[in-house]
Design a protein around this motif. Structure first.
Motif, short mmCIF file in Angstrom:
data_model
loop_
_atom_site.label_atom_id
_atom_site.label_comp_id
_atom_site.label_asym_id
_atom_site.label_seq_id
_atom_site.Cartn_x
_atom_site.Cartn_y
_atom_site.Cartn_z
N GLN A 1 0.83 -1.21 0.00
CA GLN A 1 0.00 0.00 0.00
C GLN A 1 0.87 1.26 0.00
N GLU A 2 1.95 1.25 0.77
CA GLU A 2 2.83 2.41 0.82
C GLU A 2 3.51 2.62 -0.53
N LYS B 1 1.03 4.08 -2.88
CA LYS B 1 0.81 5.50 -2.58
C LYS B 1 1.95 6.34 -3.14
N ARG B 2 3.16 5.88 -2.98
CA ARG B 2 4.32 6.63 -3.50
C ARG B 2 4.29 6.68 -5.02
N GLN C 1 1.64 6.56 -6.88
CA GLN C 1 0.57 7.48 -7.23
C GLN C 1 1.05 8.93 -7.09
N GLN C 2 1.85 9.20 -6.07
CA GLN C 2 2.39 10.55 -5.89
C GLN C 2 3.28 10.92 -7.07
#
Length: 172
Positions: A146-147, A150-151, A153-154
């Protein structure tokens, strides 16, 4: 960072400006800090991506070599990848294992490359290396996944913002 943390009224008094102008200044400074952090994370992800490409190329070239050379070399490649007992010790450094054991949210403390290593690790090997049960190791791998998502996606968002803002004047 210090200017952001200072109470707005104190900063406004010191700069002889209104509190609204001071708020705008603090907001702008926070945006700059946020952008720098996103850029740092983007660089990490891009470096990880480039590293993955290099690794993939080297693996593909080794596979191609092993297909052309019969005999022992192919067996070495096969036995090297099937060994799960030492997988946790070879892929994950002691530093990564220590962070995984001691930190309450290790996925936030590890860089993207280390997160990728944790995800690639066999769940059972990870559990035995950490002396955890398999469910806890799976939960850790899910949190790492998940992390990383998220990264990523950033990074994608940053690229999208950059492409839409081309031609516009950027802050120095």
């Amino acid at each position: 960072k210090v200017l952001i943390d200072v109470p707005r009224s104190d900063l406004a008094e010191e700069l002889a400006q209104s509190q609204t102008k001071t708020q705008v200044l603090q907001d702008t400074l926070q945006q700059v800090l946020d952008r720098r952090e996103e850029e740092r994370q983007s660089r990490q992800l891009l470096e990880l991506y480039l590293e993955a490409l290099k690794n993939e190329d080297s693996i593909l070239s080794k596979v191609a070599e092993s297909e052309t050379v019969p005999g022992k070399e192919m067996d070495v490649v096969d036995t090297g990848t099937s060994s799960t007992g030492t997988s946790a010790k070879t892929a994950l450094s002691d530093q990564i294992l220590a962070a995984l054991k001691k930190k309450p949210a290790p996925e936030l403390c590890l860089d993207s490359q280390d997160l990728e290593l944790v995800l690639k690790e066999d769940t059972q090997a990870l559990a035995s290396a950490l002396r955890w049960d398999k469910q806890k190791a799976e939960a850790l791998q899910q949190a790492c996944d998940q992390e990383l998502s998220k990264r990523l996606q950033q990074v994608q968002t940053l690229h999208s913002l950059r492409s839409t803002s081309k031609g516009k004047k950027t802050l120095p």
